[in-house]
Design a protein around this motif. Sequence first.
Motif, PDB file in Angstrom:
ATOM      1  N   HIS A  54      -8.830  -9.997  -2.206  1.00 15.05           N
ATOM      2  CA  HIS A  54      -9.915  -8.992  -3.223  1.00 15.05           C
ATOM      3  C   HIS A  54     -11.108  -9.465  -4.435  1.00 15.05           C
ATOM      4  N   ASN A  55     -12.182  -9.186  -4.087  1.00 16.20           N
ATOM      5  CA  ASN A  55     -13.534  -9.634  -4.922  1.00 16.20           C
ATOM      6  C   ASN A  55     -13.753  -8.872  -5.796  1.00 16.20           C
ATOM      7  N   PHE A  56     -13.336  -8.843  -7.724  1.00 19.30           N
ATOM      8  CA  PHE A  56     -14.100  -8.007  -8.619  1.00 19.30           C
ATOM      9  C   PHE A  56     -15.038  -8.207  -9.255  1.00 19.30           C
ATOM     10  N   ASN A  57     -15.617  -6.755  -9.494  1.00 21.62           N
ATOM     11  CA  ASN A  57     -17.010  -7.386 -10.208  1.00 21.62           C
ATOM     12  C   ASN A  57     -17.074  -8.565 -10.729  1.00 21.62           C
ATOM     13  N   GLY A  58     -18.113  -9.275 -11.137  1.00 22.07           N
ATOM     14  CA  GLY A  58     -18.407 -10.740 -11.515  1.00 22.07           C
ATOM     15  C   GLY A  58     -17.618 -11.424 -10.688  1.00 22.07           C
ATOM     16  N   ASN A  59     -16.629 -12.164 -11.502  1.00 24.14           N
ATOM     17  CA  ASN A  59     -16.467 -14.396 -10.163  1.00 24.14           C
ATOM     18  C   ASN A  59     -15.051 -13.936 -10.556  1.00 24.14           C
ATOM     19  N   TRP A  60     -13.928 -12.567 -10.348  1.00 29.99           N
ATOM     20  CA  TRP A  60     -12.688 -12.940 -10.360  1.00 29.99           C
ATOM     21  C   TRP A  60     -12.333 -12.424  -8.931  1.00 29.99           C
ATOM     22  N   LYS A  61     -11.344 -12.541  -8.976  1.00 33.36           N
ATOM     23  CA  LYS A  61     -10.717 -13.025  -7.305  1.00 33.36           C
ATOM     24  C   LYS A  61      -9.217 -12.180  -6.989  1.00 33.36           C
ATOM     25  N   PHE A  62      -8.789 -11.527  -6.725  1.00 34.96           N
ATOM     26  CA  PHE A  62      -7.133 -11.200  -6.309  1.00 34.96           C
ATOM     27  C   PHE A  62      -7.259 -11.905  -5.293  1.00 34.96           C
ATOM     28  N   LYS A  63      -5.420 -12.794  -4.965  1.00 34.25           N
ATOM     29  CA  LYS A  63      -4.807 -13.509  -3.402  1.00 34.25           C
ATOM     30  C   LYS A  63      -3.509 -12.752  -3.475  1.00 34.25           C
ATOM     31  N   GLY A  64      -3.138 -12.800  -2.965  1.00 32.27           N
ATOM     32  CA  GLY A  64      -1.722 -12.110  -2.886  1.00 32.27           C
ATOM     33  C   GLY A  64      -1.311 -12.590  -0.479  1.00 32.27           C
ATOM     34  N   ASN A  65      -0.145 -12.946  -0.438  1.00 31.11           N
ATOM     35  CA  ASN A  65       0.560 -13.075   0.735  1.00 31.11           C
ATOM     36  C   ASN A  65       1.654 -12.839   1.170  1.00 31.11           C
ATOM     37  N   ALA A  66       2.329 -12.778   1.308  1.00 31.52           N
ATOM     38  CA  ALA A  66       3.665 -12.295   1.555  1.00 31.52           C
ATOM     39  C   ALA A  66       4.180 -12.395   3.378  1.00 31.52           C
ATOM     40  N   LYS A  67       5.455 -13.186   3.254  1.00 28.40           N
ATOM     41  CA  LYS A  67       5.773 -13.274   4.756  1.00 28.40           C
ATOM     42  C   LYS A  67       7.241 -12.160   5.217  1.00 28.40           C
ATOM     43  N   ILE A  68       7.507 -11.543   6.241  1.00 30.54           N
ATOM     44  CA  ILE A  68       8.592 -11.554   6.344  1.00 30.54           C
ATOM     45  C   ILE A  68       9.311 -11.620   8.232  1.00 30.54           C
ATOM     46  N   TYR A  69      10.616 -12.477   8.403  1.00 35.38           N
ATOM     47  CA  TYR A  69      11.159 -12.995   9.852  1.00 35.38           C
ATOM     48  C   TYR A  69      12.328 -12.200   9.721  1.00 35.38           C
ATOM     49  N   TYR A  70      12.119 -11.650  11.118  1.00 30.96           N
ATOM     50  CA  TYR A  70      14.310 -12.183  11.311  1.00 30.96           C
ATOM     51  C   TYR A  70      14.029 -13.511  13.053  1.00 30.96           C
ATOM     52  N   ASP A  71      15.100 -14.034  12.798  1.00 32.24           N
ATOM     53  CA  ASP A  71      15.787 -14.688  14.121  1.00 32.24           C
ATOM     54  C   ASP A  71      16.929 -14.298  14.689  1.00 32.24           C
ATOM     55  N   LEU A  72      17.417 -14.151  15.855  1.00 29.69           N
ATOM     56  CA  LEU A  72      17.645 -13.319  16.786  1.00 29.69           C
ATOM     57  C   LEU A  72      19.009 -13.970  16.874  1.00 29.69           C
ATOM     58  N   ILE A  73      19.039 -15.462  16.660  1.00 34.26           N
ATOM     59  CA  ILE A  73      19.787 -16.349  17.245  1.00 34.26           C
ATOM     60  C   ILE A  73      21.000 -15.603  16.059  1.00 34.26           C
ATOM     61  N   TYR A  74      21.378 -15.508  14.758  1.00 38.04           N
ATOM     62  CA  TYR A  74      21.747 -15.683  14.603  1.00 38.04           C
ATOM     63  C   TYR A  74      22.342 -14.499  15.006  1.00 38.04           C
TER      64      TYR A  74
END
Length: 405
Positions: A54-74
């Motif tokens: 996300h870019n804010f007004n001006g020259n600032w920005k936000f970055k975020g990421n996340a991961k979810i997983y499920y492993d059936l082998i277990y």
Amino acid sequence: MKYLLLCGAFILNNVYAGSLNSFSGYLQQHLAYGYNSDTAQESLNSALFLDYNHNFNGNWKFKGNAKIYYDLIYDIKSDRYTQDELNAFRSQKEVFDAYIEGSAGDDLDIKLGRQVIVWGRSDNIRITDILNPLDNRIPGVTNIEDLRLPVTMARFDYFTENWRITPIVILEQRFSKLPPFGSVFSLSPFVMPDNESYNDITYALSIDRAFPEWDISLYAARIRDDSGCIPIESNPRITHEKTTMFGAALNIINDSWLVKVEAAYFDGLRFTSTQEKHFSRTDSLIGVEYSGAVDTIINYDFSLRHFNNYDIKLFDEPNLLNRDTYQHAFGVNSDFMNATLHINYLLSLYGVSMNKGGLQKISAKYDVTDRVSVDIGAIDYISGSVFFNEIKNQDTIFMNITYNF
């Protein structure tokens, strides 16, 4: 935590003033099969990765990421695994990057939040790259750029003439993830205690300058040691004392050749086998990279980790610490078919004569469409030391099917 709250307040106050630039991610199915042993690590891992910018007004920005997983082998083979393995590998929900960044003038950039800061020059061996812990639960499965675990830090890049001076304030004390008890990659005969938790602040500094055919970086840090020490007491926890690090990294470019040099000095290291005794260590690396072949990069790195005040008791550590530890890393990366087919090979061996074990990994990734890719490969563990002798039959073939959106 108060630093994250300030970061969140900044975002909430400005999110409606900016515009949504991108919301992306991928769905991935990971399959792994151990073809050499009934105890080899296997996987039927389904993952979702989300990335928000996300870019804010001006020259600032936000970055975020996340991961979810499920492993059936277990679930399918739950009786094969210890409870520690099930807790570590069955499922995961984790926030990775979460930061705001921008400029506070013509000569100052600021980045605040959970982030990865890469020091050094080598892509395969860590010498000065110490600020982010690693996910070391399954050796060799993931490339080093994806192994780093983000840490909450405040980074200030100050530019003066041709220099960049970067003070770093480390607000979160986080440590590497290790193989859980019962895993084929864990040599510990007992369940490891939890890490001690810390709420203090540590510091680091880098100074960089680029010249026409070479560049140099100088580093200093006062941080908590990632490996830690288990004190002899009832109900112990892994303690991570503060250590001091000074280092440097250098690139020299000559046509299609790149020479890489790194060196680091660590003081204040403690280990379980020697308890209160402190050690210093000098780590060094030299490497070369050749990019003169069409769509191909060939690289080789050689490193030495040397204890300046060695104690024979260090050989009783779970990873059997010698006075000198040598490592070689050889890699080839090539693109074919208009850069839709990517072939990668890595050979990593320990010992001055490459006789102390290691691994080799080969993979081929094909971009089926702009959004869909298929990655297949194999990992071969090579005997030669106590650790690699134990896992030499854990060779694995794997496949990743990825849909990007």
